[in-house]
Write a protein that holds these residues in place. Structure first.
Motif, PDB file in Angstrom:
ATOM      1  N   HIS A  22      82.990 -19.804 -14.047  1.00 47.13           N
ATOM      2  CA  HIS A  22      82.403 -18.550 -14.527  1.00 47.13           C
ATOM      3  C   HIS A  22      81.091 -18.261 -13.796  1.00 47.13           C
ATOM      4  O   HIS A  22      80.816 -17.112 -13.418  1.00 47.13           O
ATOM      5  N   ASP A  23      80.280 -19.313 -13.590  1.00 49.78           N
ATOM      6  CA  ASP A  23      79.040 -19.128 -12.823  1.00 49.78           C
ATOM      7  C   ASP A  23      79.347 -18.656 -11.408  1.00 49.78           C
ATOM      8  O   ASP A  23      78.637 -17.810 -10.844  1.00 49.78           O
ATOM      9  N   LEU A  24      80.409 -19.217 -10.800  1.00 51.56           N
ATOM     10  CA  LEU A  24      80.781 -18.824  -9.439  1.00 51.56           C
ATOM     11  C   LEU A  24      81.148 -17.347  -9.376  1.00 51.56           C
ATOM     12  O   LEU A  24      80.777 -16.656  -8.422  1.00 51.56           O
ATOM     13  N   MET A  25      81.889 -16.868 -10.363  1.00 53.85           N
ATOM     14  CA  MET A  25      82.296 -15.461 -10.339  1.00 53.85           C
ATOM     15  C   MET A  25      81.082 -14.552 -10.421  1.00 53.85           C
ATOM     16  O   MET A  25      80.979 -13.560  -9.677  1.00 53.85           O
ATOM     17  N   ASP A  26      80.133 -14.879 -11.297  1.00 55.20           N
ATOM     18  CA  ASP A  26      78.913 -14.066 -11.399  1.00 55.20           C
ATOM     19  C   ASP A  26      78.132 -14.095 -10.082  1.00 55.20           C
ATOM     20  O   ASP A  26      77.654 -13.060  -9.600  1.00 55.20           O
ATOM     21  N   PHE A  27      78.014 -15.282  -9.496  1.00 51.08           N
ATOM     22  CA  PHE A  27      77.266 -15.483  -8.251  1.00 51.08           C
ATOM     23  C   PHE A  27      77.917 -14.702  -7.106  1.00 51.08           C
ATOM     24  O   PHE A  27      77.235 -14.041  -6.304  1.00 51.08           O
ATOM     25  N   THR A  28      79.248 -14.767  -7.026  1.00 53.49           N
ATOM     26  CA  THR A  28      79.978 -14.098  -5.940  1.00 53.49           C
ATOM     27  C   THR A  28      79.866 -12.589  -6.060  1.00 53.49           C
ATOM     28  O   THR A  28      79.678 -11.884  -5.057  1.00 53.49           O
ATOM     29  N   GLU A  29      79.980 -12.084  -7.271  1.00 52.45           N
ATOM     30  CA  GLU A  29      79.858 -10.641  -7.475  1.00 52.45           C
ATOM     31  C   GLU A  29      78.480 -10.161  -7.039  1.00 52.45           C
ATOM     32  O   GLU A  29      78.355  -9.130  -6.353  1.00 52.45           O
ATOM     33  N   GLN A  30      77.444 -10.914  -7.395  1.00 51.49           N
ATOM     34  CA  GLN A  30      76.083 -10.560  -6.988  1.00 51.49           C
ATOM     35  C   GLN A  30      75.939 -10.596  -5.470  1.00 51.49           C
ATOM     36  O   GLN A  30      75.345  -9.693  -4.860  1.00 51.49           O
ATOM     37  N   MET A  31      76.504 -11.632  -4.843  1.00 51.59           N
ATOM     38  CA  MET A  31      76.399 -11.765  -3.394  1.00 51.59           C
ATOM     39  C   MET A  31      77.068 -10.607  -2.667  1.00 51.59           C
ATOM     40  O   MET A  31      76.473 -10.003  -1.765  1.00 51.59           O
ATOM     41  N   LEU A  32      78.301 -10.284  -3.030  1.00 54.48           N
ATOM     42  CA  LEU A  32      79.044  -9.263  -2.299  1.00 54.48           C
ATOM     43  C   LEU A  32      78.469  -7.869  -2.525  1.00 54.48           C
ATOM     44  O   LEU A  32      78.471  -7.035  -1.616  1.00 54.48           O
ATOM     45  N   ARG A  33      77.964  -7.622  -3.717  1.00 57.56           N
ATOM     46  CA  ARG A  33      77.343  -6.316  -3.970  1.00 57.56           C
ATOM     47  C   ARG A  33      76.093  -6.167  -3.111  1.00 57.56           C
ATOM     48  O   ARG A  33      75.881  -5.126  -2.469  1.00 57.56           O
ATOM     49  N   GLY A  34      75.272  -7.214  -3.069  1.00 60.55           N
ATOM     50  CA  GLY A  34      74.064  -7.151  -2.240  1.00 60.55           C
ATOM     51  C   GLY A  34      74.383  -7.113  -0.762  1.00 60.55           C
ATOM     52  O   GLY A  34      73.695  -6.439   0.016  1.00 60.55           O
ATOM     53  N   LEU A  35      75.431  -7.836  -0.350  1.00 62.68           N
ATOM     54  CA  LEU A  35      75.832  -7.860   1.063  1.00 62.68           C
ATOM     55  C   LEU A  35      76.237  -6.478   1.540  1.00 62.68           C
ATOM     56  O   LEU A  35      75.811  -6.017   2.608  1.00 62.68           O
ATOM     57  N   SER A  36      77.061  -5.795   0.769  1.00 62.01           N
ATOM     58  CA  SER A  36      77.501  -4.456   1.147  1.00 62.01           C
ATOM     59  C   SER A  36      76.324  -3.497   1.261  1.00 62.01           C
ATOM     60  O   SER A  36      76.225  -2.721   2.211  1.00 62.01           O
ATOM     61  N   GLN A  37      75.414  -3.581   0.287  1.00 60.26           N
ATOM     62  CA  GLN A  37      74.254  -2.687   0.310  1.00 60.26           C
ATOM     63  C   GLN A  37      73.367  -2.985   1.504  1.00 60.26           C
ATOM     64  O   GLN A  37      72.868  -2.068   2.179  1.00 60.26           O
ATOM     65  N   HIS A  38      73.176  -4.274   1.808  1.00 58.07           N
ATOM     66  CA  HIS A  38      72.279  -4.673   2.901  1.00 58.07           C
ATOM     67  C   HIS A  38      72.848  -4.297   4.263  1.00 58.07           C
ATOM     68  O   HIS A  38      72.128  -3.774   5.120  1.00 58.07           O
ATOM     69  N   VAL A  39      74.137  -4.568   4.466  1.00 58.92           N
ATOM     70  CA  VAL A  39      74.732  -4.389   5.791  1.00 58.92           C
ATOM     71  C   VAL A  39      75.127  -2.938   6.045  1.00 58.92           C
ATOM     72  O   VAL A  39      74.947  -2.421   7.155  1.00 58.92           O
ATOM     73  N   LEU A  40      75.656  -2.262   5.023  1.00 58.06           N
ATOM     74  CA  LEU A  40      76.172  -0.909   5.211  1.00 58.06           C
ATOM     75  C   LEU A  40      75.300   0.171   4.586  1.00 58.06           C
ATOM     76  O   LEU A  40      75.522   1.356   4.838  1.00 58.06           O
ATOM     77  N   GLY A  41      74.347  -0.239   3.754  1.00 55.04           N
ATOM     78  CA  GLY A  41      73.513   0.745   3.081  1.00 55.04           C
ATOM     79  C   GLY A  41      74.179   1.418   1.908  1.00 55.04           C
ATOM     80  O   GLY A  41      73.684   2.422   1.390  1.00 55.04           O
ATOM     81  N   THR A  42      75.326   0.885   1.460  1.00 52.19           N
ATOM     82  CA  THR A  42      76.065   1.457   0.339  1.00 52.19           C
ATOM     83  C   THR A  42      76.956   0.387  -0.266  1.00 52.19           C
ATOM     84  O   THR A  42      77.308  -0.591   0.408  1.00 52.19           O
ATOM     85  N   THR A  43      77.308   0.586  -1.522  1.00 55.45           N
ATOM     86  CA  THR A  43      78.273  -0.310  -2.161  1.00 55.45           C
ATOM     87  C   THR A  43      79.664   0.316  -2.219  1.00 55.45           C
ATOM     88  O   THR A  43      80.604  -0.314  -2.674  1.00 55.45           O
ATOM     89  N   ALA A  44      79.777   1.553  -1.758  1.00 50.85           N
ATOM     90  CA  ALA A  44      81.070   2.250  -1.737  1.00 50.85           C
ATOM     91  C   ALA A  44      81.588   2.271  -0.306  1.00 50.85           C
ATOM     92  O   ALA A  44      80.970   2.862   0.582  1.00 50.85           O
ATOM     93  N   ILE A  45      82.707   1.612  -0.058  1.00 49.09           N
ATOM     94  CA  ILE A  45      83.254   1.527   1.292  1.00 49.09           C
ATOM     95  C   ILE A  45      84.678   2.072   1.305  1.00 49.09           C
ATOM     96  O   ILE A  45      85.307   2.242   0.262  1.00 49.09           O
TER      97      ILE A  45
END
Length: 511
Positions: free
Chosen positions: A294-317
């Protein structure tokens, strides 16, 4: 393709090859002339800026402001186009950052250098120095008073810079692909930014993961259900296996007290090649003591949301026509519930009946083997009927123990494990679980895998006695996960094939 069309294609290829040979011969003659003059392959020119830096610095300057600067700059890169107009010429120069126009005048360069330049070829690598200005059309340019030929290009670039379009040639000659297709360079710049962000995220205060390196050649292949590549160590006269996963080594480190470790690693699996599979691929794999799935799922969701925003400037792809939103909470769905919803003829009471599962598989024309238990059969139904429909990010949980030999069994039901797989765009992106840290249970599961190998399953795991010994010293409750970097980059760059995000994908050897 008809025989006539094939003949025309072959004739065209032969003609193009002959033209290339003629061009190469001419360029080799030019190189020889440079050698004779003692000026071939110099290595004393140093650029002090880049095309992008100039474009950004002077984006708001008009020509009058630029003329007042009086500042000189030096750039170097590949000549992608040249336009000679008597006493003046224009060049498109491309360096690692982008492109800038060079303006060359006979009077500024001198008669001899300007005449020499006229014989240089598109593709040559040159150095230039001068002051910036804007042309009458407003394009930022460098008015050159110095020019050097640094590297002679002997082969012609694809005609008229329309890009390299033949897919196999692009993959096989990635160096040319990168020269002429700017979007390809952008893809690999994005890939580098993805990996950089992941490292920063893993090591951020509060996360505190330690990056480590583990062996890539293993005496026993382990850590994943996969067929390994085999190699031979001459000095020790023994077989070794290219790693299919670093998992068992990373968990040995957790036993040793490195409680949060990660590795961005290359794995090798002797399996098929497709748009989603390459024999070698990159994974992020990490292990976290005193955490669960359960901790991994929360951690992964946080990582991928931040990754998309950081690299692409958006969370909608958008991926291959599918809109994907990382901002929305990731769905969490039990594997059995998903199967029951998609296959209504199967009831909850029947889901552990291998005979009934085989019957349904036959009805749905889904492959299966007689030695499979209910867990493997249920997973096969899921992969055939549901996996491709999971477009928005979704964690699928409740994987059967039969197909999860390294996962901790659920306290509520020993037949399933505390495991998830993350699917996005219809593809598996990550696999994580609460780790099995009971050495006796792990030994039983390893022996079951050995039995499966003896029965013909070439992907089943080997028995790793040293790993059992490590567990016997005691591993804290731990959660671990692997995230496929290649597939993640495919998503973020809208790439249809894994080969589009690998600089040098595997290809059959040229004949």
């Amino acid at each position: 393709m008809s025989k006539h069309e094939q003949n025309e294609r072959d004739a065209g290829a032969t003609s193009a090859h002959a033209d290339d040979n003629h061009i190469i011969a001419e360029r080799r003659a030019k190189l020889q002339a440079l050698r004779d003059q003692g000026v071939a392959w110099p290595n004393d020119f140093r650029p002090d800026t880049t095309a992008q830096a100039l474009q950004q610095r002077f984006a708001e300057h008009d020509n009058e402001q630029l003329e007042q600067l009086g500042e000189r700059f030096s750039v170097a890169g590949r000549m992608l186009a040249k336009r000679v107009m008597g006493k003046a010429s224009f060049v498109q120069l491309q360096d690692r950052s982008g492109r800038i126009q060079l303006f060359l005048q006979r009077d500024a360069l001198g008669e001899q250098l300007y005449q020499d330049f006229k014989h240089w070829d598109v593709g040559d690598i040159i150095g230039a120095s001068g002051e910036v200005f804007r042309t009458r059309t407003g394009e930022l340019s460098l008015r050159c008073d110095q020019l050097r030929l640094l590297s002679k290009s002997l082969r012609p670039l694809p005609e008229k810079f329309h890009g390299l379009t033949d897919t196999e040639t692009r993959y096989r000659q990635r160096y040319v692909d990168l020269i002429v297709n700017s979007e390809v360079r952008d893809t690999f710049i994005t890939r580098a930014r993805v990996i950089s962000y992941i490292r920063d995220f893993m090591e951020a205060p509060g996360h505190d993961f330690l990056e480590v390196e583990t062996p890539m050649m293993h005496p026993i292949p382990g850590g994943a259900v996969a067929r390994p590549f085999i190699t031979h160590h001459n000095a020790l006269d023994c077989e070794l296996y290219l790693r299919v996963a670093p998992e068992l080594y990373l968990k040995r480190l957790v036993v040793g007290g490195l409680e949060r470790v990660y590795e961005i690693n290359r794995n090798f699996r002797n399996e098929g090649v497709s748009t989603r599979h390459n024999p070698e691929f990159t994974m992020l794999e990490f292990y976290w003591a005193y955490a669960d799935f359960h901790d991994l799922m929360d951690f992964t969701e946080q990582m991928l949301r931040g990754l998309s925003q950081h690299v692409l400037g958006t969370t909608a792809i958008e991926y291959q026509g599918m809109a994907i939103d990382f901002a929305q909470p990731f769905q969490r769905l039990d594997l059995l519930d998903a199967v029951l919803q998609a296959i209504p003829q199967l009831t909850r009471e029947q889901h552990r009946d291998p005979a009934r599962l085989r019957q349904i598989a036959d009805e749905l024309d889904i492959r299966h083997a007689p030695e499979w238990g209910w867990g493997k059969l249920l997973l096969e139904l899921f992969e055939a009927k549901i996996e491709h429909t999971l477009i928005q990010p979704a964690f699928i949980t409740g994987y059967p123990a039969e197909v999860s030999p390294l996962s901790r069994a659920s306290d509520a039901d020993a037949g399933i494990t505390d495991r998830f797989e993350l699917f996005i765009g219809g593809r598996e992106i990550a696999n994580g679980f609460s780790e099995l840290n009971d050495p006796e249970d792990q030994e039983r599961r390893f022996r079951a895998q050995v039995s499966a190998r003896d029965a013909g399953d070439s992907e089943a795991m080997h028995f790793d006695a040293d790993y059992i010994r490590a567990l016997e010293y005691g591993m804290p409750p731990t959660a671990g996960e692997g995230i496929g970097i290649d597939r993640l980059v495919m998503l973020l760059t809208n790439s249809a094939s894994i080969r589009d995000v690998l600089l040098f994908p595997y290809l059959r050897q040229e004949t």
